[in-house]
Design an enzyme around this catalytic site. Structure first.
Site, PDB file in Angstrom:
ATOM      1  N   GLU A 100      40.629  12.283  46.849  1.00 33.14           N
ATOM      2  CA  GLU A 100      41.785  13.246  46.359  1.00 33.14           C
ATOM      3  C   GLU A 100      42.923  12.783  45.355  1.00 33.14           C
ATOM      4  O   GLU A 100      43.296  11.527  45.382  1.00 33.14           O
ATOM      5  CB  GLU A 100      42.652  13.537  47.678  1.00 33.14           C
ATOM      6  CG  GLU A 100      43.754  14.659  47.409  1.00 33.14           C
ATOM      7  CD  GLU A 100      44.582  14.780  48.751  1.00 33.14           C
ATOM      8  OE1 GLU A 100      44.959  15.758  49.115  1.00 33.14           O
ATOM      9  OE2 GLU A 100      44.703  13.881  49.711  1.00 33.14           O
ATOM     10  N   LYS A 116      42.921  23.177  48.748  1.00 36.35           N
ATOM     11  CA  LYS A 116      43.471  22.639  49.907  1.00 36.35           C
ATOM     12  C   LYS A 116      44.026  23.973  51.040  1.00 36.35           C
ATOM     13  O   LYS A 116      44.878  24.386  50.569  1.00 36.35           O
ATOM     14  CB  LYS A 116      44.186  21.570  49.752  1.00 36.35           C
ATOM     15  CG  LYS A 116      44.672  20.940  50.994  1.00 36.35           C
ATOM     16  CD  LYS A 116      45.447  19.495  50.534  1.00 36.35           C
ATOM     17  CE  LYS A 116      45.548  18.752  51.812  1.00 36.35           C
ATOM     18  NZ  LYS A 116      46.312  17.252  51.295  1.00 36.35           N
ATOM     19  N   CYS A 145      41.499  16.070  52.754  1.00 44.14           N
ATOM     20  CA  CYS A 145      42.733  15.391  53.396  1.00 44.14           C
ATOM     21  C   CYS A 145      43.191  15.937  54.710  1.00 44.14           C
ATOM     22  O   CYS A 145      42.448  16.007  55.615  1.00 44.14           O
ATOM     23  CB  CYS A 145      43.654  15.041  52.541  1.00 44.14           C
ATOM     24  SG  CYS A 145      44.521  13.623  52.877  1.00 44.14           S
TER      25      CYS A 145
END
Length: 300
Positions: free
Chosen positions: A44, A117, A160
């Site tokens: 990331e 995300k 994440c």
């Protein structure tokens, strides 16, 4: 006959200097391609330091459109090396609208998809809600929890903080993902006690391996390494713990990195997901008629 897929990931440090960070990524990508990797995953926000440790509007200048310089750099590498490459960008979608975005480049086809995300954290040292808008969710337009079709299979990309949510992994599996991928930036507060650090890292590894088990899919998780100071001076910085890994559809660790820069490369038997689901048919036995309350925030 089972199909095999050679996969690799790059675990690296990153710096405020984009050129330096991208050169480090490129070195890892080239090394993995030389080892036969057809699919390579980067961590990331690998093009810069982890800038979300504090809030500063000037840092929005780091963002780029999907077809900006960093995107073209990665696209050219994927084309030259004839690989599927998953990179990470701080995306400028429009003025005042920014995303944390994973981008997929498929050999000579160029960019074939992206994932923004969906779960955005806001914790001490991880002030991501200031910088990132959550990704859109529209199954008709294939945004949100939708795998990206590539020449090596359907990639279930999550980023994440998404990795802590079983719902995200399940939705990717239900949409036909062949593999789950988690580009990540996670580490310790330097003031944490050793036992707390161990618990946090073990939990991080365990939950992602569990997503593989629960969905009968291999998992790749790429994290960064090294100490990154809080450049505002208000915090203690973050020790990124590395620990990147690749596991099979029963959660078995196939490769596991330490806490320094490292590249992992393994050959996956992509047929094992099918055989695993035949003996552990979780999708068959789900009580979809009884799960309606999962759409509620809490059962008061």
């Amino acid at each position: 006959m089972s199909k095999t897929l050679r996969v690799g990931l790059v675990q690296q440090a990153a710096w405020p200097d984009k050129a330096k960070s991208l050169q480090e990524s490129e070195a890892g990508i080239r090394e993995l391609a030389a080892q036969g990797a057809e699919l390579v995953l980067l961590q990331e926000l690998h093009t810069t330091h982890y800038f979300c440790q504090f809030e500063d509007t000037a840092l929005f200048d780091l963002a780029e459109p999907l077809d900006g310089p960093s995107g073209r750099y990665l696209e050219n590498l994927a084309r030259e090396l004839d690989i599927v490459l998953v990179g990470s960008l701080f995306e400028r979608r429009a003025a005042g609208l920014y995303h944390n975005t994973a981008v997929v480049y498929d050999r000579k086809q160029g960019r074939v998809g992206h994932y923004r995300k969906m779960h955005i954290p806001d914790d001490p040292g991880f002030y991501e809600k200031f910088y990132f808008t959550p990704g859109d969710y529209d199954p008709q337009r294939q945004t949100g929890f939708t795998p990206i079709a590539t020449s090596v299979g359907r990639l279930g990309l999550l980023i994440c903080w998404d990795q802590w949510y079983p719902e995200a992994a399940r939705l990717m599996a239900l949409a036909g993902a062949d593999i789950l991928l988690y580009p990540t930036a996670i580490g310790w507060d330097p003031s944490d006690e050793a036992d707390e650090k161990s618990r946090q890292k073990d939990a991080w590894t365990l939950i992602q391996r569990a997503h593989g088990v629960a969905n009968g899919l291999p998992v790749m998780a790429a994290n960064r390494v090294g100490f990154e100071a809080d450049l505002s001076g208000s915090g203690e910085g973050i020790d990124f713990w590395g620990g990147s890994f690749i596991c099979g559809p029963q959660g078995e660790l196939l490769a596991h990195a330490g806490e320094s820069a490292e590249r992992l490369c393994v050959t996956l038997d992509m047929g094992r997901g099918e055989s695993t689901r035949r003996i552990w048919p979780y999708l068959r036995d789900r009580r979809v008629d009884a799960y309606g309350e999962l759409t509620q925030r809490y059962r008061d």
